[in-house]
Every structure is written in C-alpha cells, then in structure tokens.
Design an enzyme around this catalytic site. Structure first.
Site, PDB file in Angstrom:
ATOM      1  N   HIS B  62       0.809  -1.224   0.000  1.00 36.25           N
ATOM      2  CA  HIS B  62       0.000   0.000   0.000  1.00 36.25           C
ATOM      3  C   HIS B  62       0.840   1.271   0.000  1.00 36.25           C
ATOM      4  O   HIS B  62       0.490   2.241  -0.666  1.00 36.25           O
ATOM      5  CB  HIS B  62      -0.993  -0.043   1.174  1.00 36.25           C
ATOM      6  CG  HIS B  62      -2.036  -1.100   0.973  1.00 36.25           C
ATOM      7  ND1 HIS B  62      -2.282  -2.099   1.878  1.00 36.25           N
ATOM      8  CD2 HIS B  62      -2.871  -1.331  -0.073  1.00 36.25           C
ATOM      9  CE1 HIS B  62      -3.240  -2.904   1.395  1.00 36.25           C
ATOM     10  NE2 HIS B  62      -3.607  -2.454   0.231  1.00 36.25           N
ATOM     11  N   ASP B  86     -10.168  -3.880   0.246  1.00 35.78           N
ATOM     12  CA  ASP B  86      -9.679  -3.971   1.636  1.00 35.78           C
ATOM     13  C   ASP B  86      -9.466  -2.601   2.263  1.00 35.78           C
ATOM     14  O   ASP B  86      -9.357  -2.499   3.487  1.00 35.78           O
ATOM     15  CB  ASP B  86      -8.384  -4.785   1.680  1.00 35.78           C
ATOM     16  CG  ASP B  86      -7.333  -4.228   0.732  1.00 35.78           C
ATOM     17  OD1 ASP B  86      -6.738  -3.190   1.063  1.00 35.78           O
ATOM     18  OD2 ASP B  86      -7.102  -4.817  -0.341  1.00 35.78           O
ATOM     19  N   ASP B 155      -5.767  -1.193  -8.428  1.00 36.40           N
ATOM     20  CA  ASP B 155      -5.346  -2.104  -7.356  1.00 36.40           C
ATOM     21  C   ASP B 155      -6.200  -3.365  -7.516  1.00 36.40           C
ATOM     22  O   ASP B 155      -7.045  -3.686  -6.697  1.00 36.40           O
ATOM     23  CB  ASP B 155      -5.636  -1.403  -6.028  1.00 36.40           C
ATOM     24  CG  ASP B 155      -5.193  -2.211  -4.829  1.00 36.40           C
ATOM     25  OD1 ASP B 155      -4.713  -3.332  -5.008  1.00 36.40           O
ATOM     26  OD2 ASP B 155      -5.360  -1.701  -3.709  1.00 36.40           O
ATOM     27  N   SER B 156      -5.974  -4.038  -8.615  1.00 34.13           N
ATOM     28  CA  SER B 156      -6.853  -5.140  -9.001  1.00 34.13           C
ATOM     29  C   SER B 156      -6.379  -6.458  -8.413  1.00 34.13           C
ATOM     30  O   SER B 156      -5.258  -6.574  -7.934  1.00 34.13           O
ATOM     31  CB  SER B 156      -6.848  -5.260 -10.519  1.00 34.13           C
ATOM     32  OG  SER B 156      -5.547  -5.603 -10.955  1.00 34.13           O
TER      33      SER B 156
END
Lengths: 284, 284
Positions: B62, B86, B155-156
């Site tokens: 992240h 998330d 962000d797959s």
C-alpha cells in the site's frame, strides 16, 4: 506419486517445491548435502535441508555478491572467497581478467565434490588457474592473513551449524586485518523479514561496523530464499559503493548480466525504512 | 491438530501458512472470500484462494502503490481507485490533506463488508468524508469519465476471474481519457519471476505503453506474494517519477512510513536486466 521438498521459512511458514527426483543425499563430516531435480527451478541444492541455490535463480545471488564490489573498485586483484562450495561466486569473479588470484576456502570438500558432479552451471570455473581451492575452516584460515586481499566475499551458509563462526566479532576483525588498504568485505546478510534471520542480520551488521569505516547494506530479490528479500553487507576501508561507482567504466567491460546492472547497483542500496530501523536498533 | 493454508505460486511451487483459525469463508456473486488468523502474519485475506494481503506486510504494497505517484506530483487532488476493497490504498491516500476527492470503485460489495468487519487495519479510512464508495465494474465506470482524475490506481486482483477486464486495451485507453493532463496511472503489475504472472505483466505493460508517453516499471519486496518480487506500472501524460520527484518537499510532509522513503522511490525503478528484457520483448 508426487514428491515435494519443503523448507520452513519460519516455524509457521513453509515453502515447497515439486521434485522430479533426488539426485544425491549424503552426510559429510559437517552437514547433510542434497541435490534435487525439479520442474520449476531445475536442479537445486540444500545443506541440512536449507536451500542454497537453484539453477533458475542462482544468477541473482551470485551477480549481486560479486559485481557490486567489482564495479566499485575495478582494481581488485586478489580475492578471498569463504564458503561458496557451489562455485557460483568464483564463476562470476573469473569473468574479470584483471583478477590475478582467488583463494577459495570451503570447510566441506564434499560440497565441492557434489557440486562439480551435479551442478556444473555453478562449479564450471573452479579449475580456473587463478583459483586456489582450500578445504579448511575460513575462520582459522583468515587469522594468519595480513594485508593480502583487495576483496573478501563471505558466501556462508546461514549462521546455524558450520557457518556459525563466520558471524563473530573475531572473524570480522581478522577479515579487516587480511584486507589491503583498498579492502572491501561483502557478506551475505540474511533476510530482514523473518525474525530469526533478522537477528543474524543485525548481529552481523553491528559487528562489521565495529571495524569498518564504510558499512552499507544492499538488497536483492531472490525468490527461493526465505521471504525473497535478501540482504548483503558491504563494508570497506575507504571505497563507497555509490560514490565510487564509475558506471561507464564498468559498462565498457561489456559483461552480459541477467540481474545486475549499474542502475540496480545504486538502487539496491535504497532499503526500506523498516530495514533501516532494524539496522539502527539495538541487538536483541 | 494443525491447519495450513496453501497457495500455489506455480504448478510446482507451494507457499503454506500455519493458521490458527478461519475467521470467515463466503461465496459472493463474484468470488470466494476467506479471512484467516495466523501466528506469523496476523490476519490474512484471500480471494478465490489467492493471497490479497496479510496484516504483517500489507504496508509494503500500500505504501508503494500510493506514495510513489503522490511524491511525484504533490498537486494530486482527485483520485480514482479501482479494486482495493480492503481499503489499504484509500487509507494511505487519506493521509494527504491535499487530496480533495477519492472515488473508489470495487465490483464486490461483499469484500468491503468483510474487510470492514475483520480487517480494520486496512479498512479504517473507508468512511473518510472525501471517499465515495461505488460498487460497480471499474471497467464500465471509467468509460464515461473524461478529464476528471489526477491519479488512477488500479489495485486489481490478478488478471484471472473478476479482475480480468482490468488488463485490457480498452480499459487502459479509458483510463487515459479519464485522466487530466497531469494524470498518472499506477497499476499493480504482478511478478516477473513465474511465467503465468510474467505474461500478464508483459501484456499490461505493452497495452499501457500504447496510450501513455511516460511508462515505467518499479518494484517492491512483498514476501507473501508469489516470488516476493512484485512490480508496479507507472504511466503518465507528462510526469516522470524520477525527474519530478522533489524529495525535500515530500519529506517536509513528515509522513511516517515503514517501507517507502524517497531513496527507495528512485531505487525501486532500477529493475533487473532480465525484467527489462521481458518488458522489451514481444508479447507471447
């Protein structure tokens, strides 16, 4: 049937490799030696069950442990390699015609015999006329040396078992003494990610720092080592690995590489903040 | 008894984590969602059995997907995040007071519900007033957008299953159109080490390059992803991630990080020679 090799990266983490065939399994005076054939990684070689190298990714470790110091000081003539019975480090060193002599000190002759027979990809240059192979304890060998080497590479096993003494204060002090005033020491430094390994890394770093004025850590992506995040310690009497890199000069040598390049040379010294904090922290 | 979670990193490689307890297992309209508690990694979360994140190392992914573009252009105001149910990417984005609006488009509402309940470490900022959560297909969402975002983060999941459409030419073309003239696109790019993943990486890179004048790849050490060597694609209409980094300015923000720092920002773009060759080669 299926045959799987499994290494415990921590008590709670396992890495498993499908194996076609076990090619060798023997107990030497020092350790258990195994070689396997696998569909994903080609042949791979373990000591006391721990992964030493695979044919698929050994190039990463060996290029990074050799070319970082060699590109920092192209005038390296005499090299001492401790451990590294598989020959991969020597193979990379022999690519430099400027290197005049390599002492390779491996405690376990059986490792070299097995690798010569089953891992020619790494062992292929052990008969180079500049290489002098000695089967003895690196810790003892280096005690009597003074001002002899421009580069010492400590390509040890993990600091459990026969490699343990190579992570001591006495050993690093003797390495300092064995080096010329241009001397560089490179040490395989374990991973920062799993706590047992991180402890060894902190201890090695702290001890090397007691002797060497320049003391840096660099990293590489080695997928078959625990966590895939592997560190190397770079220590020297005067050379700085970034300031003294002359990229044009090294690139002019025209050595073909698969991992190392002069951008990654510099980039590999940029380490994560959590690793910096571990290195700066107290030894546990 | 012992309970182990195992992911196949390739047909011949398995990564296993000791589990204390399975906290959740459900089938949504799109995929299977599981959350586990483990001694080594804390909680971890999988989709269709593939590792999405662990509490121990999610900070690496992240921080690297967010702070590299944010430090390249500190004037980013409007952001689109695709996937990332998330919440970890949004958590890092909300640390910048300069960001005015974040559209987060996640196809699977169930993922967000599960993460809100069981993974507060990442989901903690989904209620930030600047965040607009939309549960729809990112591929469709972005079609109607023009000149709206300064940053798009893809962000797959891996390009198998519901994430598949996010690796197509049409999608990247629509992202280009949805970006302002300052626009940056960051794409999770898989690993170069195992062949199935490397194929996706090459395909994504090639397609992004058809639209964006600046197109670079950077890397991070993420121990719980296959091989631990993870790539990100950085594409933009004009910003260069190295030339335009103003390290002093970013450091003056005083954001505490555990992986990212401005040295690693630059260093992470130094990629291994074999990865450069993969990126330059033809798509298979």
């Amino acid at each position: 049937m299926e045959l799987w090799y499994t290494e415990e990266h921590s008590e709670h983490v396992r890495f498993s490799i499908k194996v076609d065939k076990q090619l060798c399994s023997k107990q030497s005076r020092f350790q258990r030696i195994d070689v396997f054939e696998s569909p994903e990684f080609g042949r791979f070689f373990t000591l006391d069950g721990l992964m030493m190298l695979t044919e698929k990714d050994e190039f990463i470790y060996h290029e990074m442990i050799v070319h970082v110091p060699m590109a920092t000081n192209p005038n390296i003539r005499r090299v001492l390699v401790i451990g590294a019975g598989d020959g991969g480090t020597v193979r990379e060193l022999t690519r430099y015609s400027t290197i005049e002599h390599i002492d390779m000190v491996e405690i376990d002759e059986e490792v070299v015999n097995v690798c010569r027979e089953l891992l020619p990809q790494t062992a292929c240059k052990l008969d180079d006329p500049r290489v002098s192979l000695r089967f003895e304890d690196g810790l003892k060998f280096v005690r009597s040396k003074e001002n002899e080497y421009d580069l010492i590479i400590v390509d040890s096993t993990d600091p459990f078992g026969p490699g343990e003494g190579l992570f001591t204060r006495e050993f690093y002090g003797n390495c300092f003494k064995a080096l010329t005033e241009d001397g560089i020491l490179v040490n395989q430094h374990e991973t920062p990610y799993y706590s047992t390994y991180a402890k060894s890394m902190k201890r090695a770093h702290k001890r090397i720092k007691e002797f060497f004025p320049v003391c840096r850590v660099y990293q590489a992506h080695i997928p078959t080592y625990p966590s895939g995040h592997w560190l190397f310690g770079f220590a020297s009497k005067k050379f700085d690995p970034i300031r003294d890199l002359d990229a044009d000069r090294w690139n002019a040598l025209g050595l073909a590489m698969r991992y190392y390049n002069t951008d990654i040379h510099t980039g590999s010294f940029a380490i994560p903040t959590y690793v910096k904090e571990l290195l700066a922290g107290d030894e546990e």
